[in-house]
Design an enzyme around this catalytic site. Structure first.
Site, PDB file in Angstrom:
ATOM      1  N   PHE A   1     -10.010  -0.170  -0.012  1.00 25.79           N
ATOM      2  CA  PHE A   1      -9.728  -1.312   0.916  1.00 25.79           C
ATOM      3  C   PHE A   1     -10.205  -2.765   0.804  1.00 25.79           C
ATOM      4  O   PHE A   1     -11.384  -2.611   0.440  1.00 25.79           O
ATOM      5  CB  PHE A   1     -10.088  -0.709   2.662  1.00 25.79           C
TER       6      PHE A   1
ATOM      7  N   ASP B   1       0.818  -1.213  -0.104  1.00 24.10           N
ATOM      8  CA  ASP B   1       0.117  -0.110  -0.052  1.00 24.10           C
ATOM      9  C   ASP B   1       1.043   1.222  -0.004  1.00 24.10           C
ATOM     10  O   ASP B   1       1.438   1.670  -1.064  1.00 24.10           O
ATOM     11  CB  ASP B   1      -0.809   0.050   1.332  1.00 24.10           C
TER      12      ASP B   1
HETATM   13  P1  IMP Z   1       1.770  -0.541   3.774  1.00 25.07           P
HETATM   14  O1  IMP Z   1       2.920  -0.286   4.896  1.00 25.07           O
HETATM   15  O2  IMP Z   1       1.092   0.752   3.916  1.00 25.07           O
HETATM   16  O3  IMP Z   1       2.296  -0.743   2.334  1.00 25.07           O
HETATM   17  O4  IMP Z   1       0.814  -1.570   4.040  1.00 25.07           O
HETATM   18  C1  IMP Z   1       0.921  -2.702   4.082  1.00 25.07           C
HETATM   19  C2  IMP Z   1       0.068  -3.633   4.822  1.00 25.07           C
HETATM   20  O5  IMP Z   1      -1.193  -3.004   5.473  1.00 25.07           O
HETATM   21  C3  IMP Z   1      -0.392  -5.027   4.263  1.00 25.07           C
HETATM   22  O6  IMP Z   1       0.536  -5.991   4.609  1.00 25.07           O
HETATM   23  C4  IMP Z   1      -1.577  -5.198   4.950  1.00 25.07           C
HETATM   24  O7  IMP Z   1      -1.572  -5.937   6.190  1.00 25.07           O
HETATM   25  C5  IMP Z   1      -2.133  -3.814   5.337  1.00 25.07           C
HETATM   26  N1  IMP Z   1      -3.136  -3.450   4.152  1.00 25.07           N
HETATM   27  C6  IMP Z   1      -3.038  -2.361   3.227  1.00 25.07           C
HETATM   28  N2  IMP Z   1      -3.848  -2.315   2.588  1.00 25.07           N
HETATM   29  C7  IMP Z   1      -4.810  -3.176   2.883  1.00 25.07           C
HETATM   30  C8  IMP Z   1      -6.166  -3.508   2.232  1.00 25.07           C
HETATM   31  O8  IMP Z   1      -6.782  -2.937   1.517  1.00 25.07           O
HETATM   32  N3  IMP Z   1      -6.915  -4.449   3.021  1.00 25.07           N
HETATM   33  C9  IMP Z   1      -6.267  -5.218   4.159  1.00 25.07           C
HETATM   34  N4  IMP Z   1      -4.891  -4.938   4.455  1.00 25.07           N
HETATM   35  C10 IMP Z   1      -4.316  -3.841   4.202  1.00 25.07           C
END
Ligand code: IMP
Length: 190
Positions: free
Chosen positions: A159, A110
């Site tokens: 999400f 994300d």
């Molecule tokens: P980042 O650090 O923002 O890249 O987030 C990564 C982590 O956030 C992933 O490993 C997921 O556990 C959680 N995450 C991010 N987006 C989603 C989503 O749309 N649904 C569920 N979990 C998410």
């Protein structure tokens, strides 16, 4: 022929974004790609708990290479749908990765903060190579520059749950990736 039955559809699901068949097809393609890229070698999967468990389990079985498996866990969002930006290591690897070909297996990238943290942490331990496979890439939301060598699907900024991904520890067992009805997140502004 295996018996086929309709996918479980809880009332909170608004829309299926990626069907179980589409995921299965793409995982098979990624498995074949890994076989080509690591031909003659062996791989260490580092699966990021908990969301990447179904993806790692399917990807390792789609790959005709010797695959070893280890896990890390980092702090998650809890019941929030947005990252706090602070990443904390909750569970470390069981074994060293020095000299190994390591593939980090993640459910979704994300902002990239989680993956950036893990990539850096593992790079310092001297693997022979270090790459990332992520089932989903929410590219529009990237904050941290991070390389993702194998991407299952690029998805819009929504999400999502299912195939390992949760909302407040629910929906991980859905065999597809779905968007929930907005009232499920009510009060959070998601
Ligand atoms: P980042 O650090 O923002 O890249 O987030 C990564 C982590 O956030 C992933 O490993 C997921 O556990 C959680 N995450 C991010 N987006 C989603 C989503 O749309 N649904 C569920 N979990 C998410």
């Amino acid at each position: 022929m295996p018996e086929s039955r309709p996918d479980y559809l809880p009332p909170e699901v608004q829309e299926i974004l990626l069907s179980s068949e589409a995921i299965e097809r793409r995982v098979r393609e990624l498995g074949r790609q890994l076989e080509k890229d690591y031909a003659g070698g062996r791989l260490k999967f580092v699966c990021i708990l908990k969301g990447a468990v179904p993806f790692a389990a399917d990807l390792m079985r789609a790959t005709a290479l010797p695959v070893a498996l280890d896990f890390v866990a980092v702090s998650s969002y809890g019941a929030a749908t947005r990252t706090s930006g602070v990443v904390r290591l909750l569970k470390d690897l069981e074994h060293p990765i020095e000299g190994e070909d390591v593939l980090i297996v993640e459910d979704i990238v994300d902002t990239g903060l989680t993956l950036g943290y893990i990539r850096e942490l593992l790079a310092r331990r001297g693997p022979r190579s270090l790459r990332v496979a992520a089932l989903l890439d929410k590219f529009e939301r990237r904050v941290a520059e991070v390389d993702v060598e194998y991407v299952g699907f690029r998805i819009p900024d929504r999400f999502v749950v299912g195939y390992g991904l949760d909302y407040d520890e629910r929906f991980r067992n859905l065999p597809y990736v779905a968007v929930l009805k907005p009232d499920v997140y009510r009060g959070e502004g998601a």
